[in-house]
Design a protein around this motif. Structure first.
Motif, PDB file in Angstrom:
ATOM      1  N   PRO A 208       8.020   3.198  -7.371  1.00  0.00           N
ATOM      2  CA  PRO A 208       7.082   4.282  -7.087  1.00  0.00           C
ATOM      3  C   PRO A 208       5.955   4.501  -7.625  1.00  0.00           C
ATOM      4  O   PRO A 208       5.561   5.976  -7.499  1.00  0.00           O
ATOM      5  N   ASP A 209       5.519   4.233  -8.395  1.00  0.00           N
ATOM      6  CA  ASP A 209       3.820   4.399  -9.343  1.00  0.00           C
ATOM      7  C   ASP A 209       3.086   3.318  -8.544  1.00  0.00           C
ATOM      8  O   ASP A 209       1.967   2.852  -8.415  1.00  0.00           O
TER       9      ASP A 209
ATOM     10  N   GLU B  90       6.230  11.268   4.167  1.00  0.00           N
ATOM     11  CA  GLU B  90       5.411  11.804   3.076  1.00  0.00           C
ATOM     12  C   GLU B  90       5.799  11.244   1.212  1.00  0.00           C
ATOM     13  O   GLU B  90       5.826  11.121   0.262  1.00  0.00           O
ATOM     14  N   LEU B  91       6.744  11.823   0.887  1.00  0.00           N
ATOM     15  CA  LEU B  91       8.050  12.281   0.309  1.00  0.00           C
ATOM     16  C   LEU B  91       7.921  10.832  -1.046  1.00  0.00           C
ATOM     17  O   LEU B  91       8.119  10.214  -1.722  1.00  0.00           O
ATOM     18  N   ILE B  92       9.053  10.408   0.640  1.00  0.00           N
ATOM     19  CA  ILE B  92       9.429   9.471   0.074  1.00  0.00           C
ATOM     20  C   ILE B  92       8.991   8.056   0.098  1.00  0.00           C
ATOM     21  O   ILE B  92       9.104   7.139  -0.840  1.00  0.00           O
ATOM     22  N   THR B  93       7.099   7.997   0.806  1.00  0.00           N
ATOM     23  CA  THR B  93       6.679   6.275   1.167  1.00  0.00           C
ATOM     24  C   THR B  93       4.894   7.243   0.184  1.00  0.00           C
ATOM     25  O   THR B  93       4.770   5.876  -0.209  1.00  0.00           O
ATOM     26  N   GLY B  94       5.115   8.320  -0.006  1.00  0.00           N
ATOM     27  CA  GLY B  94       3.588   8.434  -0.545  1.00  0.00           C
ATOM     28  C   GLY B  94       2.125   8.172   0.323  1.00  0.00           C
ATOM     29  O   GLY B  94       1.634   8.709  -0.064  1.00  0.00           O
ATOM     30  N   HIS B  95       2.737   8.033   1.877  1.00  0.00           N
ATOM     31  CA  HIS B  95       1.734   8.674   2.767  1.00  0.00           C
ATOM     32  C   HIS B  95       2.188   9.292   4.060  1.00  0.00           C
ATOM     33  O   HIS B  95       3.274   9.490   4.835  1.00  0.00           O
TER      34      HIS B  95
ATOM     35  N   ASN C 287       1.053  -1.379  -0.043  1.00  0.00           N
ATOM     36  CA  ASN C 287       0.013   0.033  -0.338  1.00  0.00           C
ATOM     37  C   ASN C 287       0.668   1.305  -0.144  1.00  0.00           C
ATOM     38  O   ASN C 287       0.975   2.150   0.199  1.00  0.00           O
ATOM     39  N   PHE C 288       2.075   0.955  -0.227  1.00  0.00           N
ATOM     40  CA  PHE C 288       3.213   2.471   0.095  1.00  0.00           C
ATOM     41  C   PHE C 288       3.914   2.701  -1.181  1.00  0.00           C
ATOM     42  O   PHE C 288       3.680   1.938  -2.132  1.00  0.00           O
ATOM     43  N   ARG C 289       4.133   3.537  -1.574  1.00  0.00           N
ATOM     44  CA  ARG C 289       4.445   3.919  -2.862  1.00  0.00           C
ATOM     45  C   ARG C 289       6.589   4.474  -2.961  1.00  0.00           C
ATOM     46  O   ARG C 289       6.859   5.465  -3.139  1.00  0.00           O
ATOM     47  N   CYS C 290       6.621   3.315  -2.241  1.00  0.00           N
ATOM     48  CA  CYS C 290       8.537   4.057  -1.968  1.00  0.00           C
ATOM     49  C   CYS C 290       8.981   4.355  -2.825  1.00  0.00           C
ATOM     50  O   CYS C 290       8.877   3.109  -4.062  1.00  0.00           O
ATOM     51  N   THR C 291      10.132   5.766  -2.980  1.00  0.00           N
ATOM     52  CA  THR C 291      10.457   5.802  -4.780  1.00  0.00           C
ATOM     53  C   THR C 291      11.374   5.344  -5.238  1.00  0.00           C
ATOM     54  O   THR C 291      11.381   4.751  -6.345  1.00  0.00           O
TER      55      THR C 291
END
Ligand code: SAM
Ligand code: SF4
Length: 324
Positions: free
Chosen positions: A30-31, A128-133, A22-26
């Motif tokens: 990333p997507d 938030e920038l790194i994980t999207g949350h 559920n995360f989007r770690c860069t």
């Protein structure tokens, strides 16, 4: 204890329960997670057959990982069954901490006794920038909940990223100054899909070590069963700092772990070119002997070292596909 042809013993299995996250770690997804195949991950029964064979072969520690393992609704059932296997001393899990606050009690009840929680930044905006949350506070509350429930074997995983979190030294050091916790800096690994990101954000583990020595930390002597992590301590800090340096020369000589993917492929090396399908041997309990013989035979073919430093990232598109 099972060993390979170089005399390395393998008391530790990393078992992936899902590829989904559920995360989007860069540096990882990333997507966001994209479902590319049906979610035919190992069932509870298959997972238990697999774990049982490894424990009979001398594995003492199993780590549940993913993707995000807490997304599996049947996680408590799987964990309860594995933790009751005679001979297993540690059932650990690596998680992004999203569900930790609400699930800490259930984790303890089903026998999870060690947790690694990934926190790449202690600054909510950067997190938030790194994980999207925007969930740093929730993850930190989850850590407190885990402690309150009696999980004291807690580690924080932090991927050091040039230009993103490498200016957070003061906060990272403050984090371990007064609490007994291990913060582990992981050197960014190049995978099949993150070559450009790697070139921009890779921060070398040797530089982290130099910084630690300047701060008064020293390397703790290795224990006989220790894996590749190097542990740094200082008399001024209650916590410790671990370094995972996959590009260092001696990383593979201390390898003590095997990996199985969520679909039952044995991966002898995180960056290997091949997986070995164990699933056909996971259907029935009476296949245990054949499963154990197969694992022993495959282990004999484990190579001495990965070729990551030469850009060979093997089968791994991103670490969510294998569990890190
Ligand atoms: N989703 C869970 C989590 O993030 O904790 C478990 C799976 S994740 C793949 C396991 C660990 O691998 C995390 O600590 C993550 O930060 C780390 N990781 C993922 N991709 C990485 C990369 N390219 N280089 C270094 N560490 C990575
Ligand atoms: Fe998900 Fe973990 Fe990968 Fe982050 S590192 S995207 S939390 S699997």
């Amino acid at each position: 204890m099972i060993t390979d042809s170089f005399g390395r013993a393998f008391p530790y299995l990393r078992l992936s329960l899902t590829e989904a996250c559920n995360f989007r770690c860069t540096y990882c997804l990333p997507d966001g997670y994209k479902k590319t195949a049906p979610h035919d991950f190992l069932t509870v029964q298959e997972t238990v057959h697999l774990a049982q064979a490894f424990v009979r072969l001398g594995v003492q520690k199993i780590r549940l990982t993913g993707g995000e393992p807490s997304l599996r609704r049947d996680l408590p059932t799987i964990a309860a069954a594995i933790s009751s296997l005679p001979g297993l001393s540690t059932l650990a899990m690596t998680t992004n901490g999203y569900n930790l606050k609400s699930m800490a009690k259930a984790y303890v009840q089903c026998g999870i006794n060690a947790l690694n929680v990934s926190i790449d930044s202690l600054d909510p905006k950067k997190f938030e920038l790194i994980t999207g949350h925007n969930k740093l506070h929730m993850v930190l509350d989850g850590l407190d909940a885990a402690r309150a429930e009696g999980i004291h074997r807690l580690k924080i995983n932090c991927v050091m990223l040039k230009g993103l979190n490498d200016d957070e030294w003061p906060s990272f050091l403050a984090f371990v100054r007064n609490q007994k916790i291990s913060l582990r800096f992981i050197e960014l690994m190049r995978t099949g899909e993150n070559a450009e990101y790697f070139a921009r954000h890779h921060y070398s583990a040797s530089e982290i070590e130099r910084r630690l020595v300047r701060e008064g930390f020293h390397l703790k002597p290795r224990g006989p069963n220790d894996g590749p992590a190097k542990e740094y301590v200082s008399p001024d800090f209650k916590g410790s700092i671990g370094i995972i340096a996959p590009y260092s020369r001696d990383f593979c000589t201390t390898c003590n772990r095997l990996r199985v993917t969520a679909r039952g492929q044995l991966r002898l090396c995180l960056f290997g070119e091949f997986g070995h399908d164990l699933r056909p041997l996971l259907m029935h309990h009476h296949q245990q002997a054949e499963l154990m013989t197969t694992i022993r035979r495959l282990l004999a073919g484990k190579s001495a070292a990965h070729q990551l430093q030469n850009g060979v990232t093997g089968l791994t598109p991103h670490l969510a596909s294998i569990g890190g």
